[in-house]
Design a protein around this motif. Structure first.
Motif, mmCIF file in Angstrom:
data_model
loop_
_atom_site.group_PDB
_atom_site.id
_atom_site.type_symbol
_atom_site.label_atom_id
_atom_site.label_comp_id
_atom_site.label_asym_id
_atom_site.label_seq_id
_atom_site.Cartn_x
_atom_site.Cartn_y
_atom_site.Cartn_z
ATOM 1 N N VAL A 6 0.503 -0.895 -0.380
ATOM 2 C CA VAL A 6 0.038 0.300 0.135
ATOM 3 C C VAL A 6 1.242 1.382 -0.138
ATOM 4 O O VAL A 6 0.576 2.175 -0.634
ATOM 5 C CB VAL A 6 -0.636 -0.054 1.509
ATOM 6 C CG1 VAL A 6 -1.922 1.255 1.491
ATOM 7 C CG2 VAL A 6 -2.021 -1.303 0.956
ATOM 8 N N GLY A 7 1.663 0.991 0.938
ATOM 9 C CA GLY A 7 2.643 2.521 1.066
ATOM 10 C C GLY A 7 4.603 2.225 1.274
ATOM 11 O O GLY A 7 4.756 0.880 2.362
ATOM 12 N N TYR A 65 7.534 4.346 3.843
ATOM 13 C CA TYR A 65 7.959 5.489 3.235
ATOM 14 C C TYR A 65 9.317 5.314 3.956
ATOM 15 O O TYR A 65 9.558 4.633 5.125
ATOM 16 C CB TYR A 65 7.304 5.978 4.505
ATOM 17 C CG TYR A 65 5.905 6.570 4.232
ATOM 18 C CD1 TYR A 65 5.552 7.910 3.597
ATOM 19 C CD2 TYR A 65 5.021 5.724 4.207
ATOM 20 C CE1 TYR A 65 4.438 7.835 3.851
ATOM 21 C CE2 TYR A 65 3.533 5.875 4.076
ATOM 22 C CZ TYR A 65 3.460 7.348 3.474
ATOM 23 O OH TYR A 65 1.991 7.630 3.082
ATOM 24 N N ILE A 70 8.747 8.277 -0.859
ATOM 25 C CA ILE A 70 7.473 7.746 -0.383
ATOM 26 C C ILE A 70 7.611 7.026 -1.450
ATOM 27 O O ILE A 70 7.281 7.494 -2.933
ATOM 28 C CB ILE A 70 7.048 9.121 -0.183
ATOM 29 C CG1 ILE A 70 7.234 9.992 0.491
ATOM 30 C CG2 ILE A 70 5.052 8.498 0.003
ATOM 31 C CD1 ILE A 70 6.905 11.541 0.939
ATOM 32 N N LYS A 82 3.420 5.074 -3.036
ATOM 33 C CA LYS A 82 2.672 4.580 -2.449
ATOM 34 C C LYS A 82 1.618 4.565 -3.781
ATOM 35 O O LYS A 82 1.995 5.230 -4.749
ATOM 36 C CB LYS A 82 2.527 5.528 -1.107
ATOM 37 C CG LYS A 82 2.033 7.307 -1.564
ATOM 38 C CD LYS A 82 0.812 7.717 -0.524
ATOM 39 C CE LYS A 82 1.043 8.907 -0.875
ATOM 40 N NZ LYS A 82 0.162 9.524 0.748
ATOM 41 N N VAL A 85 1.231 4.851 -9.265
ATOM 42 C CA VAL A 85 2.197 4.647 -7.999
ATOM 43 C C VAL A 85 3.163 6.251 -7.734
ATOM 44 O O VAL A 85 3.545 6.945 -8.882
ATOM 45 C CB VAL A 85 2.890 3.283 -8.034
ATOM 46 C CG1 VAL A 85 3.952 3.476 -9.200
ATOM 47 C CG2 VAL A 85 4.154 3.468 -6.814
ATOM 48 N N GLU A 88 3.732 -1.337 4.261
ATOM 49 C CA GLU A 88 2.425 -1.006 4.707
ATOM 50 C C GLU A 88 1.780 -2.408 3.664
ATOM 51 O O GLU A 88 1.588 -2.083 2.352
ATOM 52 C CB GLU A 88 1.626 -0.148 5.009
ATOM 53 C CG GLU A 88 0.273 -0.250 6.024
ATOM 54 C CD GLU A 88 -0.528 0.764 5.980
ATOM 55 O OE1 GLU A 88 -0.666 1.670 6.131
ATOM 56 O OE2 GLU A 88 -1.914 0.623 5.911
ATOM 57 N N GLU A 133 3.919 14.773 5.835
ATOM 58 C CA GLU A 133 4.124 13.630 5.715
ATOM 59 C C GLU A 133 3.037 12.845 6.810
ATOM 60 O O GLU A 133 4.117 13.824 7.991
ATOM 61 C CB GLU A 133 4.916 12.687 5.513
ATOM 62 C CG GLU A 133 5.038 12.779 3.790
ATOM 63 C CD GLU A 133 4.232 12.322 3.077
ATOM 64 O OE1 GLU A 133 3.299 11.725 3.012
ATOM 65 O OE2 GLU A 133 3.736 13.216 2.181
#
Ligand code: HSE
Length: 434
Positions: free
Chosen positions: A153-154, A156, A252, A254, A260, A288, A433
């Protein structure tokens, strides 16, 4: 016990010495874990005169990379010279000769990954690159194996130790940018050309690899929006702190499986967030997955032994594959077929909250002019602080935080604002963020 598996190194710099040390000093442990000894057969370097952290035995040394690649006992060639050429030619030559390859070379994989992967796919060799992202943290293994059941999902990431070291020293010890950089270089964290650490390119190379592993398309450097930490001012670090944030250089990545975002830039991260607590040359990646939920990987992202730990993990994985006749058990980027289906979201469409520092004259109507332009572009202000008032100084700083806004609207608004006669210096913009 099976025959030993031969390993050859190209590059005996900081990481090369760490790898040689692990292979020689932890030989017994590695033998027990692999099931057969890993023999360090040859080590190539162009300069054997310079000081080293580990004394590589004389009989292993050569100045010719070819001697490593062509050595009949070498099954695994480890490239640790960095840069594009001659590293690329050495890797391709080794693969063509049927050798397996381990590299820490994120720049090469991010810029010429397709060319190398084509040879890997054709020749059926294994390619390991665990050390290319986040030093000792096994993030590539995690994405390829541990999280294989998840749609990502992402992510960082704080994935440049040098930049994080500089920002930490500025925040915690009031060190200047240059003092902090010199310390990072002395400790061996920085790239040969530290510009790549500071301008975000090194983190962008790593982001390309992480995004490719997560989303099944071989991305490239131009797919990443990159900004570095060159312009980060101690004033912004302090204002961010007052508002409960820490400034970090973040990667980042995501999105959904179809589109994306891949970006590297400084960002305000809430001081309570775990990523804000990542200090010095440490790296961390928050990942995630749709099944697992949030996970966090933390550890040393640079330096001799952490990076050597990652390189040797690749050597062991390949040796185990050789022993069980299962080379290429996993595809280098996890996906058997990399597609071009996933689109990269244009930066102009990205949504974020924003920190803005205006340098303005201290006059009536200034705030309303700025707020008016932001409002015209649909940008809503969350909070405003004016620091001090104009005495002898030519301008005063006004700091604003916005609610979520679209990048394109923000850029247009700032262009207009920076043309106002009341604005003395270009506005500082940092995304927020979390
Ligand atoms: N120069 C890199 C960093 C080393 O500072 O993170 C590890 O890739």
């Amino acid at each position: 016990m099976s025959n030993p598996i031969g390993v050859g190194l190209i590059g005996a710099g900081t990481i090369g010495c760490g790898v040689a040390r692990l292979l020689l000093e932890s030989r017994e442990l590695l033998t027990q874990r692999v099931g057969t000894p890993l023999n360090l057969v040859k080590v190539a370097d162009i300069d054997w005169e310079r000081d080293r952290t580990f004394n590589i035995p004389e009989d292993l040394r050569t100045t010719e990379a070819e001697e490593v690649i062509n050595h009949p006992e070498v099954s695994i060639v480890v490239e640790l010279i960095g840069g594009i050429e001659p590293a690329k030619s050495f890797i391709i030559e080794a693969l063509n000769k049927g050798k397996h390859v381990v590299t820490a070379n994120k720049a090469l994989l991010a810029e010429s990954g397709k060319e190398i992967l084509d040879v890997v796919m054709r020749d059926g060799a294994d390619l390991g690159f665990e050390a290319s992202v986040a030093g000792g943290i096994p993030i590539i293994l995690a994405l390829r194996e541990g999280l294989v059941a998840n749609r990502i999902v992402g992510m960082y990431g704080i994935i440049n130790g040098t930049a994080n070291f500089i920002l930490t020293k500025m925040e915690d010890e009031n060190l200047s940018f240059n003092e902090a950089l010199s310390q990072a270089q002395a400790l061996g964290y920085a790239e040969a050309d530290p510009t790549l650490d500071i301008n975000g390119t090194d983190a962008a190379h790593k982001a390309v690899l992480l995004a490719s592993l997560a989303y099944g398309r071989l991305f490239q450097l131009p797919d990443v929006h990159v900004e570095g930490i060159e312009e980060i001012d101690i004033r912004d670090i302090r204002y961010a702190q007052e508002m409960g944030y820490t400034i970090k250089l973040l990667a980042i990545i995501k999105g959904e499986q179809e589109q994306v975002e891949i970006r590297v830039h400084p960002a305000l991260v809430p001081s309570q967030h775990t990523l804000s607590k990542v200090k010095g040359a440490f790296n961390a990646i928050y990942v995630e997955g749709d099944a697992v939920g949030p996970t966090m990987f933390y550890g040393k992202g640079a330096g001799e032994m952490p990076t050597a730990s990652a390189v040797v993990s690749d050597i062991v994985a390949i040796a185990r594959n050789i022993l069980s006749g299962a080379s290429r058990r996993t595809a280098p980027f996890s996906y058997r077929n990399l597609s071009n289906g996933v689109k990269v979201k244009p930066m102009s469409e990205v949504e974020s909250r924003y920190y803005m520092r205006f340098s303005v004259l201290d006059k009536p109507g200034v705030l309303s002019s700025i707020a008016g332009i932001l409002g015209n572009h649909g940008i809503s202000i969350e909070s405003v602080i004016q620091k001090g008032h104009q005495t002898h100084r030519e301008s005063v700083p006004v700091v604003m935080m916005t609610h979520h806004a679209i990048e394109e609207h923000v850029q247009k608004a700032l262009k207009e604002i920076d043309k106002l006669p009341i604005v003395v210096h270009p506005t500082v913009l940092i995304r927020v963020e979390g």
